[in-house]
Design an enzyme around this catalytic site. Sequence first.
Site, PDB file in Angstrom:
ATOM      1  N   LYS A   1     -71.412 -49.788 -14.704  1.00  0.00           N
ATOM      2  CA  LYS A   1     -71.228 -50.505 -13.473  1.00  0.00           C
ATOM      3  C   LYS A   1     -72.745 -49.685 -12.841  1.00  0.00           C
ATOM      4  CE  LYS A   1     -67.159 -49.522 -11.069  1.00  0.00           C
ATOM      5  NZ  LYS A   1     -65.653 -49.858 -11.084  1.00  0.00           N
TER       6      LYS A   1
ATOM      7  N   ARG B   1     -56.915 -56.838  -4.148  1.00  0.00           N
ATOM      8  CA  ARG B   1     -57.628 -57.534  -4.181  1.00  0.00           C
ATOM      9  C   ARG B   1     -58.139 -58.065  -5.087  1.00  0.00           C
ATOM     10  NH1 ARG B   1     -62.248 -52.770  -6.153  1.00  0.00           N
ATOM     11  NH2 ARG B   1     -61.882 -53.842  -8.195  1.00  0.00           N
TER      12      ARG B   1
ATOM     13  N   HIS C   1     -55.390 -53.247 -11.617  1.00  0.00           N
ATOM     14  CA  HIS C   1     -56.191 -52.091 -11.833  1.00  0.00           C
ATOM     15  C   HIS C   1     -55.527 -50.726 -10.571  1.00  0.00           C
ATOM     16  CE1 HIS C   1     -60.563 -48.992 -10.832  1.00  0.00           C
ATOM     17  NE2 HIS C   1     -60.353 -49.663  -9.944  1.00  0.00           N
TER      18      HIS C   1
ATOM     19  N   ARG D   1     -59.891 -47.159 -19.214  1.00  0.00           N
ATOM     20  CA  ARG D   1     -61.017 -47.934 -18.490  1.00  0.00           C
ATOM     21  C   ARG D   1     -62.137 -47.743 -17.269  1.00  0.00           C
ATOM     22  NH1 ARG D   1     -58.610 -52.352 -15.948  1.00  0.00           N
ATOM     23  NH2 ARG D   1     -59.048 -51.588 -14.011  1.00  0.00           N
TER      24      ARG D   1
ATOM     25  N   TYR E   1     -86.750 -33.209  12.567  1.00  0.00           N
ATOM     26  CA  TYR E   1     -86.438 -34.350  13.561  1.00  0.00           C
ATOM     27  C   TYR E   1     -85.094 -33.548  14.304  1.00  0.00           C
ATOM     28  CZ  TYR E   1     -88.966 -37.964  10.785  1.00  0.00           C
ATOM     29  OH  TYR E   1     -90.378 -38.469  10.127  1.00  0.00           O
TER      30      TYR E   1
ATOM     31  N   CYS F   1     -85.248 -35.779   5.675  1.00  0.00           N
ATOM     32  CA  CYS F   1     -85.797 -36.369   5.505  1.00  0.00           C
ATOM     33  C   CYS F   1     -86.069 -37.248   4.809  1.00  0.00           C
ATOM     34  CB  CYS F   1     -87.574 -36.157   6.215  1.00  0.00           C
ATOM     35  SG  CYS F   1     -88.181 -34.611   7.203  1.00  0.00           S
ATOM     36  N   MET F   2     -86.385 -38.842   4.890  1.00  0.00           N
ATOM     37  CA  MET F   2     -86.246 -39.598   4.090  1.00  0.00           C
ATOM     38  C   MET F   2     -86.884 -39.409   3.054  1.00  0.00           C
ATOM     39  SD  MET F   2     -87.885 -43.634   3.912  1.00  0.00           S
ATOM     40  CE  MET F   2     -87.239 -43.993   5.640  1.00  0.00           C
ATOM     41  N   ASP F   3     -88.429 -38.395   3.018  1.00  0.00           N
ATOM     42  CA  ASP F   3     -88.439 -37.729   1.696  1.00  0.00           C
ATOM     43  C   ASP F   3     -88.824 -36.732   1.094  1.00  0.00           C
ATOM     44  OD1 ASP F   3     -90.001 -40.043   0.895  1.00  0.00           O
ATOM     45  OD2 ASP F   3     -90.409 -40.246   3.158  1.00  0.00           O
TER      46      ASP F   3
HETATM   47  C1  LIG Z   1     -64.981 -49.267 -11.615  1.00  0.00           C
HETATM   48  C2  LIG Z   1     -63.870 -49.310 -12.690  1.00  0.00           C
HETATM   49  C3  LIG Z   1     -63.056 -48.660 -12.723  1.00  0.00           C
HETATM   50  C4  LIG Z   1     -63.816 -47.266 -13.116  1.00  0.00           C
HETATM   51  O1  LIG Z   1     -62.883 -46.741 -12.441  1.00  0.00           O
HETATM   52  P1  LIG Z   1     -63.261 -45.036 -12.593  1.00  0.00           P
HETATM   53  O2  LIG Z   1     -63.026 -44.439 -10.931  1.00  0.00           O
HETATM   54  O3  LIG Z   1     -64.989 -45.086 -12.132  1.00  0.00           O
HETATM   55  O4  LIG Z   1     -62.954 -44.326 -14.125  1.00  0.00           O
HETATM   56  C5  LIG Z   1     -62.056 -49.485 -13.306  1.00  0.00           C
HETATM   57  N1  LIG Z   1     -61.625 -50.801 -14.039  1.00  0.00           N
HETATM   58  C6  LIG Z   1     -61.646 -51.713 -13.222  1.00  0.00           C
HETATM   59  C7  LIG Z   1     -61.331 -52.766 -12.477  1.00  0.00           C
HETATM   60  C8  LIG Z   1     -63.438 -51.085 -11.915  1.00  0.00           C
HETATM   61  O5  LIG Z   1     -63.377 -51.971 -11.051  1.00  0.00           O
END
Ligand SMILES: *Cc1c(COP(=O)(O)O)cnc(C)c1O
Length: 379
Positions: free
Chosen positions: A47, A144, A173, A229, A271, A318-320
């Site tokens: 992700k 959540r 999670h 995961r 800046y 800075c930005m760039d």
């Molecule tokens: C982002 C996420 C992970 C991975 O988490 P890390 O801390 O980057 O290993 C696993 N399960 C769920 C549901 C997540 O949202």
Amino acid sequence: MIDAVLRDPSIVPRPTALIIKRESLAANLELLRNCTARRVPLMAVVKGDAYGHGLTDTARLLVEAGADSLAVAVLEEGVALRRAGIEKDILVLGGLSSSQIPHYLDHRLEFAVASTEKLEHVASHATPRNPARVHLKVDTGMGRYGVQWDRAEPFLRAAASAPNIDVAGIFSHLACSDDTESSFTAIQVARFSKVLKGARELGLVRARAHLANSAGVLHHPETHFDLIRPGIALYGVMPCPVATPALRPALSWFTQVSYFKVLQRGDPVGYGGTWTAPQRTRIATLPVGYADGYPQSAGGKASVIIRGVRYPVVGRICMDAVMVDLGPEGTAFNGDRAILVGATASDEIRIEDIARWADRSPYEVLTALGRRVPRFYMK
Ligand SMILES: *Cc1c(COP(=O)(O)O)cnc(C)c1O
């Protein structure tokens, strides 16, 4: 390779690049898998544009390195992976909007379902020819998404008998796995185990149970269940400050000195003139800034490596552009490579360092890496 990339104007529109090493991704993946006693399947979390590494290219490298499946947060990321020709199982972890259900089915994406009501919506779209593959989300303490662990039974019962729905997983999670002192992970494991037992009794015997994020994989073996995961650790970035076995940073970030000047004592830089030269000094300017994801809040603490020497970033970022104080004796020439993230034989700057300087999490620093910085993948 790096210098070739930085100097070749035909492939680099600007002398700033992120280099992603396939070898490091593969080594981290193997290291994480070896943390599990039974070498359970590994679902690579990609992700957030693969934590800034570039979604489709990185996903492909992880699949080549042996990832069994992939996970993303939103539908669009899953669709992008399918469009890139990736055929592995892909789970969309995030919240489910009912209007998106047909798209999940069309693209053969697995997705998380977290209420009986949503389950009914899914069932109303799924057909024998186009069944839904879902993972049931249980909340064991994250507060959540997910059905509350102690009220999950009706949900599990509905899932077990829903038509054209294949329950591929049951998951939750971890909220505090990055804190190895916290006892909350054990509480979540106990809650999850209880839900799982109920699910098995209701006939959901093939669904894979999964709970472990990176910190879970690395520090809490009791969270491994049937599948792991991990996200951030795959990229070689530590999920928590606790010493972590040799994870290898997959990404390095380079730019080139694009300007050099000498300032006199008292001359301001940047800046607001927040920094002034304490003596006659040499200043190099690098063509990279917060629009590229180099966080402005790292100003005053950040440093870079030029010609093997560590120099402080001075003045407001800075930005760039960022300005680097080479001191009265330091040398740098236009075109010299500057390391923002990466290692030399004797020194190393990691994403975790930038995060500390910027007072942000490494997750935030990674996902803020600018889209305009070209990514190169090294075999
Ligand atoms: C982002 C996420 C992970 C991975 O988490 P890390 O801390 O980057 O290993 C696993 N399960 C769920 C549901 C997540 O949202």
